[in-house]
Design a protein around this motif. Structure first.
Motif, PDB file in Angstrom:
ATOM      1  N   SER A  46       0.852  -1.187   0.000  1.00  0.00           N
ATOM      2  CA  SER A  46       0.000   0.000   0.000  1.00  0.00           C
ATOM      3  C   SER A  46       0.891   1.241   0.000  1.00  0.00           C
ATOM      4  N   PRO A  47       0.332   2.399  -0.393  1.00  0.00           N
ATOM      5  CA  PRO A  47       1.090   3.639  -0.188  1.00  0.00           C
ATOM      6  C   PRO A  47       1.370   3.835   1.305  1.00  0.00           C
ATOM      7  N   GLY A  48       2.594   4.205   1.633  1.00  0.00           N
ATOM      8  CA  GLY A  48       2.880   4.565   3.017  1.00  0.00           C
ATOM      9  C   GLY A  48       3.183   3.410   3.956  1.00  0.00           C
ATOM     10  N   THR A 150      -0.334  -0.786  10.813  1.00  0.00           N
ATOM     11  CA  THR A 150      -1.459   0.159  10.911  1.00  0.00           C
ATOM     12  C   THR A 150      -2.569  -0.139   9.912  1.00  0.00           C
ATOM     13  N   GLU A 151      -2.370  -1.118   9.018  1.00  0.00           N
ATOM     14  CA  GLU A 151      -3.312  -1.313   7.911  1.00  0.00           C
ATOM     15  C   GLU A 151      -4.515  -2.209   8.208  1.00  0.00           C
ATOM     16  N   ASP A 154      -7.052  -7.777   7.894  1.00  0.00           N
ATOM     17  CA  ASP A 154      -7.728  -8.532   6.824  1.00  0.00           C
ATOM     18  C   ASP A 154      -7.258  -8.201   5.410  1.00  0.00           C
ATOM     19  N   LYS A 155      -6.217  -7.381   5.276  1.00  0.00           N
ATOM     20  CA  LYS A 155      -5.781  -6.999   3.923  1.00  0.00           C
ATOM     21  C   LYS A 155      -5.367  -8.197   3.060  1.00  0.00           C
ATOM     22  N   LYS A 173       6.734  -1.470  10.731  1.00  0.00           N
ATOM     23  CA  LYS A 173       6.197  -0.588  11.800  1.00  0.00           C
ATOM     24  C   LYS A 173       5.787  -1.410  13.020  1.00  0.00           C
ATOM     25  N   LEU A 180      -1.566   0.268  18.996  1.00  0.00           N
ATOM     26  CA  LEU A 180      -2.587  -0.147  18.032  1.00  0.00           C
ATOM     27  C   LEU A 180      -3.364  -1.343  18.561  1.00  0.00           C
ATOM     28  N   ASP A 181      -4.543  -1.589  17.961  1.00  0.00           N
ATOM     29  CA  ASP A 181      -5.215  -2.880  18.146  1.00  0.00           C
ATOM     30  C   ASP A 181      -4.815  -3.727  16.947  1.00  0.00           C
TER      31      ASP A 181
END
Lengths: 231, 231
Positions: A46-48, A150-151, A154-155, A173, A180-181
């Motif tokens: 993904s971007p970022g 952070t994404e 489920d991606k 990260k 985060l969760d």
């Protein structure tokens, strides 16, 4: 989608022709990389997700060991190539304009413009996109999907083609997890559901955590490719 | 990319035909939304920027005020539609398969299958992708680009078409900023460089911070569209 003057069958044929032509050029790239004993990785995300930060850290740590060069893909800007060049490694920026992925032709042209890196590492940083780059072979030894904590878990299920096409998932990260969760075990389970063979490493380009395991993976896979070529 | 039997000129023409046909169908959707006094937003972002979490929070807060429905786009899975339905709002999942964006035809079909939401809000959650969805009008009143604080400031410059096409940038996950090196002012500057008119709000779907300003933006823009239609 209906296109005036073209049957659905013809549209499918055009898509096949585009991919077929790309695959031919990818094989040309692969032969060129083999002739120069270059180990090429195609980084997708993904971007970022942090591909460029990962490369900057990797180059800083490995640049004394073997030659490294980078091909950078983005719709616009040469920001990433500039960040890479600041490490001392050569980088070519490819701008795809309206396009959502690099193709084998772009990579072949860029590789020809790079200084020789015989016996070295070539990192190809694709356009940040979890869909389009999955279908396009660039001649790389492996696709590496970089996934940020952070994404959301489920991606891999939502973008299965990319995770199916990748040999390694770098979960980046990892330093942010306390804030985060994020369920690491579930992310790995989902990735393995679409690709049972995918290898997984957790890293932080920022803190350096886990990066040595990534370098060991590169060394092992590069040695394995060289051994196959020598047979 | 060379395609056997097709000139470059013909390929450009095919791309134009696809976009032209999409734009026609988008106008049909727009007329249907106007007839039912439905205010439609097309949410676009990278994968994992938090579009679904934003919608779940928005529906929970606004569902007593006016009818809301959602059209969900993903390559695979119906995870997002299930998360929306858990709020009580109707949702249709569209799976794009190899496709990297929703098109107007998919949205028209999905809207016809939703229960009537006259005078209500339609949220269209596009495939997570900062490239492809920029070119496709779905008939929405506005595109809203959701941008996560974890993605890095330069994304508006790298993916300019998406930020140029959007009326509003929602900077989500603002609660994570204390743990990140994130420069909010620079992100806004870059977004305004590609789109001087873009509006910007900072939000957290998780903590609820800033969400009221987003609801006020929706109310204002919906009233403005209704006033234009009444003229």
């Amino acid at each position: 989608m209906h296109v005036p003057g073209l049957s659905q069958q013809r549209i499918v044929q055009i898509e096949r022709d585009i991919l077929g032509k790309n695959d031919e050029l990818a094989q040309v790239n692969r032969a060129r990389f083999a002739a120069a004993r270059v180990f090429a990785l195609n980084l997708v995300s993904s971007p970022g997700a942090g591909k460029t930060a990962l490369l900057v850290k990797t180059i800083s740590d490995l640049k004394g060991i073997r030659p490294i060069a980078v091909i950078e893909g983005d719709q616009q800007t040469s920001n990433d190539a500039e960040r890479i060049r600041a490490t001392g490694a050569p980088a070519i920026q490819v701008n795809t304009g309206k396009g959502c992925h690099l193709d084998a032709s772009m990579v072949g042209d860029a590789f020809a413009r790079l200084p020789a890196i015989d016996g070295g590492l070539l990192f190809i940083e694709n356009v940040g996109n979890l869909v389009c780059p999955a279908a396009f072979d660039l001649g790389e030894a492996h696709k590496v999907v970089v996934f940020s904590t952070t994404e959301g878990e489920d991606k891999p299920l939502k973008y299965p083609d990319m995770f199916a096409a990748s040999s390694l998932m770098l979960i980046n990260k990892i330093d942010l997890v306390p804030n985060l969760d994020f369920d690491l075990a579930r992310t790995v389970e989902y990735a393995r559901r679409v690709n049972p063979k995918i290898e997984v490493l957790t890293v932080s380009a920022k803190t350096g955590e886990g990066m040595k395991a990534f370098y060991a993976w590169i060394a092992k896979r590069a040695a394995s490719l060289a051994a196959d070529a020598a047979e």
